[in-house]
Design a protein around this motif. Structure first.
Motif, PDB file in Angstrom:
ATOM      1  N   LYS A  49       0.830  -1.213   0.000  1.00 26.39           N
ATOM      2  CA  LYS A  49       0.000   0.000   0.000  1.00 26.39           C
ATOM      3  C   LYS A  49       0.864   1.263   0.000  1.00 26.39           C
ATOM      4  O   LYS A  49       0.632   2.200  -0.781  1.00 26.39           O
ATOM      5  CB  LYS A  49      -0.923  -0.029   1.214  1.00 26.39           C
ATOM      6  CG  LYS A  49      -1.892   1.130   1.304  1.00 26.39           C
ATOM      7  CD  LYS A  49      -2.777   0.952   2.533  1.00 26.39           C
ATOM      8  CE  LYS A  49      -3.761   2.090   2.672  1.00 26.39           C
ATOM      9  NZ  LYS A  49      -4.621   1.916   3.865  1.00 26.39           N
ATOM     10  N   TYR A  98       1.191   4.218  -2.997  1.00 28.50           N
ATOM     11  CA  TYR A  98       0.999   5.655  -2.781  1.00 28.50           C
ATOM     12  C   TYR A  98       2.251   6.452  -3.134  1.00 28.50           C
ATOM     13  O   TYR A  98       2.166   7.555  -3.704  1.00 28.50           O
ATOM     14  CB  TYR A  98       0.597   5.914  -1.334  1.00 28.50           C
ATOM     15  CG  TYR A  98      -0.765   5.372  -0.960  1.00 28.50           C
ATOM     16  CD1 TYR A  98      -1.677   5.008  -1.958  1.00 28.50           C
ATOM     17  CD2 TYR A  98      -1.151   5.214   0.364  1.00 28.50           C
ATOM     18  CE1 TYR A  98      -2.928   4.515  -1.631  1.00 28.50           C
ATOM     19  CE2 TYR A  98      -2.398   4.718   0.701  1.00 28.50           C
ATOM     20  CZ  TYR A  98      -3.292   4.356  -0.303  1.00 28.50           C
ATOM     21  OH  TYR A  98      -4.524   3.871   0.022  1.00 28.50           O
ATOM     22  N   CYS A 127      -2.112   4.493 -12.005  1.00 27.66           N
ATOM     23  CA  CYS A 127      -3.182   3.885 -11.214  1.00 27.66           C
ATOM     24  C   CYS A 127      -3.703   2.616 -11.877  1.00 27.66           C
ATOM     25  O   CYS A 127      -4.053   1.640 -11.188  1.00 27.66           O
ATOM     26  CB  CYS A 127      -4.311   4.889 -10.996  1.00 27.66           C
ATOM     27  SG  CYS A 127      -3.879   6.281  -9.942  1.00 27.66           S
ATOM     28  N   THR A 180      -7.967   6.149  -8.885  1.00 31.81           N
ATOM     29  CA  THR A 180      -7.429   6.574  -7.592  1.00 31.81           C
ATOM     30  C   THR A 180      -8.395   6.246  -6.464  1.00 31.81           C
ATOM     31  O   THR A 180      -7.981   5.790  -5.378  1.00 31.81           O
ATOM     32  CB  THR A 180      -7.128   8.080  -7.615  1.00 31.81           C
ATOM     33  OG1 THR A 180      -6.235   8.368  -8.698  1.00 31.81           O
ATOM     34  CG2 THR A 180      -6.497   8.520  -6.315  1.00 31.81           C
ATOM     35  N   LEU A 184      -7.763   3.837  -3.207  1.00 27.77           N
ATOM     36  CA  LEU A 184      -7.967   4.308  -1.837  1.00 27.77           C
ATOM     37  C   LEU A 184      -8.974   3.454  -1.077  1.00 27.77           C
ATOM     38  O   LEU A 184      -8.887   3.330   0.151  1.00 27.77           O
ATOM     39  CB  LEU A 184      -8.425   5.770  -1.852  1.00 27.77           C
ATOM     40  CG  LEU A 184      -7.397   6.791  -2.357  1.00 27.77           C
ATOM     41  CD1 LEU A 184      -8.034   8.175  -2.436  1.00 27.77           C
ATOM     42  CD2 LEU A 184      -6.176   6.822  -1.453  1.00 27.77           C
TER      43      LEU A 184
END
Length: 221
Positions: A10, A14, A72, A131, A135
């Motif tokens: 993760k 990011y 992404c 995105t 998330l």
């Protein structure tokens, strides 16, 4: 993800998005600073040069949106969800980019700025949706699924390797048995010929010994 470290995956995702955003903004700024230099290199028509200068801000924004969307898309695909990422990109292109482009060109009769606006809008929507998917992802659950897939693939590979090794061993054993049987047949035929020759020689010697009288027996008067 496959090693059971969803938190690390993760954070890496990011960081990748942040680095891609910063690099893209940097190159877009350089691109904007050359808006008075690049059009004369592309064409000598003043009208087209003016249209290109007007397109530079839209191209810079579209460059940022497009690159973020591509990053992404790759990250969502790394979660083993390529179908979802590709579906989002396709829906954005078909339902947003194409209709806006048609409306700008046919109905409003706007020049290249309308088409560029349509492309930028579609790319921005794609990047935004992907995105949001990243998330809202459950990284722990996705990591468990990927680990199960990796384990299943390893088992299939081990089964294939064991079957191939067993088949190779069986073929080697069959080839060795066939070669030993051939050598046994050859040796057996040679032994049989030698035995037949020895037997015939012994018979001839015995017959000859019977035919010749013994020298130690005195003749009968």
């Amino acid at each position: 993800m496959g090693k059971g470290r969803p938190v690390t995956a993760k954070l890496a995702a990011y960081k990748t998005i942040f680095i891609a955003f910063m690099v893209t903004v940097l190159f877009s700024g350089i691109f904007l600073s050359l808006k008075d230099v690049l059009p004369p290199l592309l064409t000598t028509d003043p009208t087209i040069q003016g249209m290109l200068v007007e397109l530079f801000p839209l191209i810079a924004v579209g460059n940022v949106a497009m690159n973020i969307g591509m990053v992404c898309w790759a990250l969502v695909g790394a979660q083993n969800r390529y179908h979802l990422a590709t579906s989002i990109a396709a829906v954005s292109s078909l339902l947003v980019t194409v209709p806006i482009g048609v409306m700008m060109s046919v109905w409003l009769r706007i020049d290249l700025q309308g088409l560029a606006f349509a492309v930028v809008t579609g790319d921005t929507l794609t990047a935004t949706l992907l995105t949001v998917v990243l998330l809202m992802s459950d990284w722990e659950k996705l990591s468990i699924k990927i680990q199960a897939m990796v384990a299943a693939g390893a088992e299939e590979d081990s089964d294939d390797s064991s079957s191939s090794s067993s088949s190779s061993s069986s073929s080697s054993s069959s080839s060795s048995s066939s070669s030993s049987s051939r050598s046994f047949k050859r040796c057996g035929s040679k032994d049989i010929d030698a035995a037949i020759t020895t037997t015939s020689e012994s018979k001839s010697v015995s017959v000859g010994s019977k035919a010749t009288p013994d020298a130690r027996i005195p003749p009968i008067l």
